[in-house]
Enzyme design. Structure first.
Site, mmCIF file in Angstrom:
data_model
loop_
_atom_site.group_PDB
_atom_site.id
_atom_site.type_symbol
_atom_site.label_atom_id
_atom_site.label_comp_id
_atom_site.label_asym_id
_atom_site.label_seq_id
_atom_site.Cartn_x
_atom_site.Cartn_y
_atom_site.Cartn_z
ATOM 1 N N ASP A 16 1.100 -1.036 0.092
ATOM 2 C CA ASP A 16 -0.121 -0.002 -0.051
ATOM 3 C C ASP A 16 1.122 0.462 0.089
ATOM 4 O OD1 ASP A 16 -2.197 1.279 -0.047
ATOM 5 O OD2 ASP A 16 -2.425 0.927 2.222
ATOM 6 N N ASP A 112 -3.009 1.949 -6.319
ATOM 7 C CA ASP A 112 -1.547 2.509 -5.854
ATOM 8 C C ASP A 112 -1.100 1.434 -4.383
ATOM 9 O OD1 ASP A 112 -3.730 3.278 -4.070
ATOM 10 O OD2 ASP A 112 -2.765 4.821 -2.738
ATOM 11 N N GLU A 113 -2.466 -0.017 -4.382
ATOM 12 C CA GLU A 113 -2.160 -0.730 -3.611
ATOM 13 C C GLU A 113 -2.379 -2.021 -4.411
ATOM 14 O OE1 GLU A 113 -5.877 -1.538 -1.195
ATOM 15 O OE2 GLU A 113 -6.275 0.245 -1.673
#
Length: 412
Positions: A16, A112-113
């Protein structure tokens, strides 16, 4: 080494990125490092909304979705920037390319993860050594910080990555769940929103431990199959595999109808789109799904068929959202001629709990104003009756305006 990689289980990492948009801006311009930084929409306007902010800004109380004026009041020295989505997409692509250098079992969840299944990566080191290598390599090559959760399944890995930010690495084993997770309020659990938490609280389920011990019948009564799923998660149970192909799936749910008679009536066509949108929304809800792409099919009386679609920044499932998106597409591509058939389709459909709300500036601003708007509507309806406010379309103008196209006023 092999003891850390169970024969009949998995080792899952959840990577993350920390304060991603702000971190990308700081990597692009090192002069911003150490400063309270926010990425916001409508930077020049008072009604701008914070999309994301650096940890330096968070120390002042600045939060995501906070009005820009309020953030500046809390932090007068706040540096505010407009977003550069192309820059963020480029950084995201580089991150996932790096993750795939460790294993092909990589499942992006959002920009973004993502998850990695490293169950077959014992030759690379222990799980924590692999996590440290990933974290250090992203930081050294891209100057971007991330937190990583290590666990036997996706739910626990996601939960673990949230426990220490920025630059944290956390191991969460199933046997740790009673001690670590169960004392938390049920609303703190990943996958549970405010409305679900309120339902749980109403029946005495206040902690994650309460949820883990709740009767199966009660869970099914409250939330159907999703209730059972959430109870299992509270017990640390999650059998979902890491699926690298999930981002390439193009599932769809749609409905179409042939009209009783060919028509170019704005009112009639809008009503048909509304009914179709409601059906699509009901099917999405029944399957606990959301869509990321909206499509409209238009067949004219000469059987010419036009199909158009577009990606939407935020996942959608409500009939009002689908109707508005369908009208927008229809308006853009309808030539004003008589229509024989209409269709509305939600594409790129995924499970609701896996949906990620992209940080779209305008949608954040709309969401930020929804709650006070609804409060005012409820107050008016309480005072003057429900008929005082009605959903629907404004009346069609009759002063010389043809009924074959949508007006700009209607779109506004």
């Amino acid at each position: 080494m092999n003891q850390m990689y169970p024969k009949n289980g998995r080792v899952i990492l959840h990577v993350d990125m920390n304060s991603f948009y702000a971190s990308v801006e700081m990597a692009h311009n090192p002069m911003l490092k150490g400063k309270p930084l926010a990425v916001a929409g409508n930077v020049e306007e008072r009604r701008g909304i914070i999309v994301t902010c650096s940890y330096e800004a968070r120390k002042f109380g600045v939060k995501t979705t906070m009005p820009l004026w309020e953030a500046k009041k809390l932090c007068p020295s706040l540096v505010v920037m407009k977003p550069n989505f192309e820059r963020y997409r480029t950084a995201s692509s580089g991150i996932f390319d790096l993750l795939r250098s460790f294993t092909e079992q990589v499942e992006p969840v959002s920009i973004d993860e993502g998850y990695l299944d490293i169950s077959d990566c014992a030759e690379m080191g222990t799980p924590i050594e692999i996590a440290e290598t990933i974290q250090n390599r992203i930081l050294q090559t891209m100057d971007l910080p991330c937190s990583i959760g290590i666990a036997p399944n996706k739910f626990l890995a996601k939960t673990a990555s949230d426990m220490k930010k920025p630059l944290g690495i956390t191991i969460l084993r199933k046997r740790d769940v009673p001690k670590i997770l169960w004392p938390y309020e049920v609303g703190e659990m990943h996958g549970i929103g405010n409305k679900t938490a309120e339902k749980f609280n109403a029946v005495g389920i206040r902690t994650i431990g309460d949820l883990a011990h709740a009767p199966d019948g009660l869970m099914k009564q409250l939330l159907g199959i999703n209730g059972t799923r959430l109870k299992n998660r509270a017990m640390g149970i999650d059998d979902r595999p890491v699926d690298p192909e999930s981002i390439y799936e193009h599932k769809s749910i749609g409905n179409s109808t042939t009209l009783p008679k060919d028509t170019n009536s704005q009112k009639e066509l809008t009503a048909v789109l509304g009914r179709l949108s409601l059906k699509v929304a009901q099917r999405l809800k029944n399957k606990s799904l959301v869509g990321h792409k909206i499509g409209v099919t238009i067949r004219y009386k000469d059987r010419r068929t036009v199909t158009r679609s577009r990606l939407v920044a935020n996942a959608f499932s409500e009939s009002e959202e689908i109707h508005a998106l369908a009208i927008e597409l229809f308006t853009k591509h309808w030539n004003g001629e008589d229509v024989r058939l209409l269709g509305v389709t939600a594409f790129e459909v995924i499970e609701k709990e896996s949906a990620y709300k992209q940080l779209d500036l305008f949608s954040y601003e709309k969401e930020a104003v929804k709650e006070p708007l609804y409060n005012v509507m409820q107050q008016l309806q309480s005072k003057y009756g429900k008929g005082i406010i009605k959903k629907g379309l404004p009346p069609v103008r009759k002063t010389g305006q043809a009924d074959t196209s949508f007006s700009k006023d209607f779109l506004d």
